[in-house]
Design a protein around this motif. Structure first.
Motif, PDB file in Angstrom:
ATOM      1  N   VAL A 222       0.974  -1.194   0.003  1.00 44.19           N
ATOM      2  CA  VAL A 222      -0.029  -0.001   0.108  1.00 44.19           C
ATOM      3  C   VAL A 222       0.790   1.106  -0.056  1.00 44.19           C
ATOM      4  O   VAL A 222       0.681   2.196  -0.924  1.00 44.19           O
ATOM      5  CB  VAL A 222      -0.842  -0.026   1.201  1.00 44.19           C
ATOM      6  N   TRP A 223       2.049   1.281   0.753  1.00 44.44           N
ATOM      7  CA  TRP A 223       2.779   2.311   0.849  1.00 44.44           C
ATOM      8  C   TRP A 223       3.511   2.739  -0.486  1.00 44.44           C
ATOM      9  O   TRP A 223       3.716   3.708  -0.947  1.00 44.44           O
ATOM     10  CB  TRP A 223       3.862   2.199   1.850  1.00 44.44           C
ATOM     11  N   THR A 224       3.880   1.821  -1.397  1.00 45.85           N
ATOM     12  CA  THR A 224       4.689   1.692  -2.587  1.00 45.85           C
ATOM     13  C   THR A 224       3.751   2.275  -3.751  1.00 45.85           C
ATOM     14  O   THR A 224       3.947   3.253  -4.319  1.00 45.85           O
ATOM     15  CB  THR A 224       5.209   0.226  -2.825  1.00 45.85           C
ATOM     16  N   VAL A 225       2.296   1.766  -3.470  1.00 44.18           N
ATOM     17  CA  VAL A 225       1.465   2.429  -4.327  1.00 44.18           C
ATOM     18  C   VAL A 225       1.248   3.861  -3.969  1.00 44.18           C
ATOM     19  O   VAL A 225       0.986   4.646  -4.962  1.00 44.18           O
ATOM     20  CB  VAL A 225       0.083   1.426  -4.364  1.00 44.18           C
ATOM     21  N   MET A 226       0.880   4.191  -2.682  1.00 40.84           N
ATOM     22  CA  MET A 226       0.678   5.757  -2.676  1.00 40.84           C
ATOM     23  C   MET A 226       1.918   6.424  -2.796  1.00 40.84           C
ATOM     24  O   MET A 226       1.678   7.662  -3.189  1.00 40.84           O
ATOM     25  CB  MET A 226       0.220   5.735  -1.049  1.00 40.84           C
ATOM     26  N   GLN A 227       3.027   6.216  -2.591  1.00 47.20           N
ATOM     27  CA  GLN A 227       4.231   6.729  -3.017  1.00 47.20           C
ATOM     28  C   GLN A 227       4.378   6.897  -4.472  1.00 47.20           C
ATOM     29  O   GLN A 227       4.452   8.093  -5.046  1.00 47.20           O
ATOM     30  CB  GLN A 227       5.351   6.070  -2.380  1.00 47.20           C
ATOM     31  N   ALA A 228       4.024   5.824  -5.303  1.00 41.94           N
ATOM     32  CA  ALA A 228       4.078   6.036  -6.691  1.00 41.94           C
ATOM     33  C   ALA A 228       2.937   6.942  -7.290  1.00 41.94           C
ATOM     34  O   ALA A 228       3.354   7.860  -8.179  1.00 41.94           O
ATOM     35  CB  ALA A 228       3.779   4.687  -7.442  1.00 41.94           C
ATOM     36  N   LEU A 229       1.851   7.112  -6.842  1.00 38.13           N
ATOM     37  CA  LEU A 229       0.968   7.755  -7.042  1.00 38.13           C
ATOM     38  C   LEU A 229       1.507   9.633  -6.800  1.00 38.13           C
ATOM     39  O   LEU A 229       0.864  10.348  -7.695  1.00 38.13           O
ATOM     40  CB  LEU A 229      -0.459   7.667  -6.323  1.00 38.13           C
ATOM     41  N   VAL A 230       1.913   9.581  -5.645  1.00 40.73           N
ATOM     42  CA  VAL A 230       2.149  10.877  -5.164  1.00 40.73           C
ATOM     43  C   VAL A 230       3.386  11.399  -6.295  1.00 40.73           C
ATOM     44  O   VAL A 230       3.388  12.455  -6.779  1.00 40.73           O
ATOM     45  CB  VAL A 230       2.968  11.015  -3.692  1.00 40.73           C
ATOM     46  N   VAL A 231       4.253  10.425  -6.690  1.00 37.32           N
ATOM     47  CA  VAL A 231       5.365  10.728  -7.726  1.00 37.32           C
ATOM     48  C   VAL A 231       4.886  11.166  -8.938  1.00 37.32           C
ATOM     49  O   VAL A 231       5.335  12.040  -9.742  1.00 37.32           O
ATOM     50  CB  VAL A 231       6.459   9.616  -7.584  1.00 37.32           C
ATOM     51  N   ALA A 232       3.940  10.218  -9.551  1.00 36.82           N
ATOM     52  CA  ALA A 232       3.348  10.640 -10.602  1.00 36.82           C
ATOM     53  C   ALA A 232       2.644  11.808 -10.904  1.00 36.82           C
ATOM     54  O   ALA A 232       2.637  12.736 -11.589  1.00 36.82           O
ATOM     55  CB  ALA A 232       2.273   9.347 -10.912  1.00 36.82           C
ATOM     56  N   GLY A 233       1.955  12.177  -9.470  1.00 40.22           N
ATOM     57  CA  GLY A 233       1.200  13.566  -9.269  1.00 40.22           C
ATOM     58  C   GLY A 233       2.129  14.568  -9.523  1.00 40.22           C
ATOM     59  O   GLY A 233       2.020  15.841 -10.272  1.00 40.22           O
TER      60      GLY A 233
END
Length: 138
Positions: free
Chosen positions: A114-125
Motif C-alpha cells: 500500500v505504501w509503495t502504491v501511494m508513493q508511486a501515485l504521489v510521484v506520478a502527481g
C-alpha cells in the motif's frame, strides 16, 4: 466557467511559478522520505517488510535526488531540460515502483505494498504537475 477561471488565473496560469513550486515541493517530500528511510530503516523493515539495507540504499538515493531537484528549482527560470529530466525520472520511479510490486523484488508485506502504491501515485502527481507547468512556459 469557474473551472476556466481557476485554470487561467493564479498559480496554474503561471507555469514558471508552478514549475518552481512543484519542483521544490517534490524535493522536500523526497528528502523527508529519504531521511525517514535512512533514520528508520529498522522500524520500517518491521512495518513495511522492506529489508533495512535496501531501505538505507533507497534513502540515500532519495536524499541525493532531492538535493538535485532542489538545485534545479533554484534559478528564476529553471533549465527546461533539467526540469524535463525530473519529470522523466519521476515517471520512471512510478513505473519501477509498480514493476517492483508485480515482480515481488522487495518481498513487501501488505502495508509495504500500500505504501509503495501511494508513493508511486504521489510521484506520478509531481510528474504530472511539472509536465503541465513546462507546457505552460513555452
Amino acid at each position: 466557467m469557474t473551472t476556466t477561471r481557476l485554470v487561467t488565473s493564479g498559480l496554474f496560469a503561471d507555469g514558471l511559478r508552478l514549475l518552481r513550486l512543484s519542483l521544490r515541493l517534490d524535493a522536500v517530500v523526497t528528502g523527508a522520505n529519504g531521511l525517514a528511510y535512512l533514520a528508520l530503516a529498522g522500524p520500517l523493515e518491521d512495518l513495511l517488510g522492506l529489508n533495512a539495507g535496501a531501505g538505507r540504499a533507497i534513502g540515500a538515493f532519495l536524499l541525493v535526488y532531492a538535493v538535485a531537484v532542489w538545485l534545479i528549482s533554484m534559478p528564476a527560470r529553471p533549465h527546461r531540460l533539467a526540469a524535463l529530466a525530473v519529470v522523466e525520472a519521476n515517471v520512471l520511479w512510478t513505473v519501477l515502483s509498480i514493476v517492483t510490486l508485480i515482480a515481488g523484488w522487495l518481498s513487501l508485506d501488505s502495508i509495504g505494498i500500500v505504501w509503495t502504491v501511494m508513493q508511486a501515485l504521489v510521484v506520478a502527481g509531481f510528474a504530472g504537475v511539472q509536465y503541465v507547468a513546462l507546457r505552460r512556459i513555452r
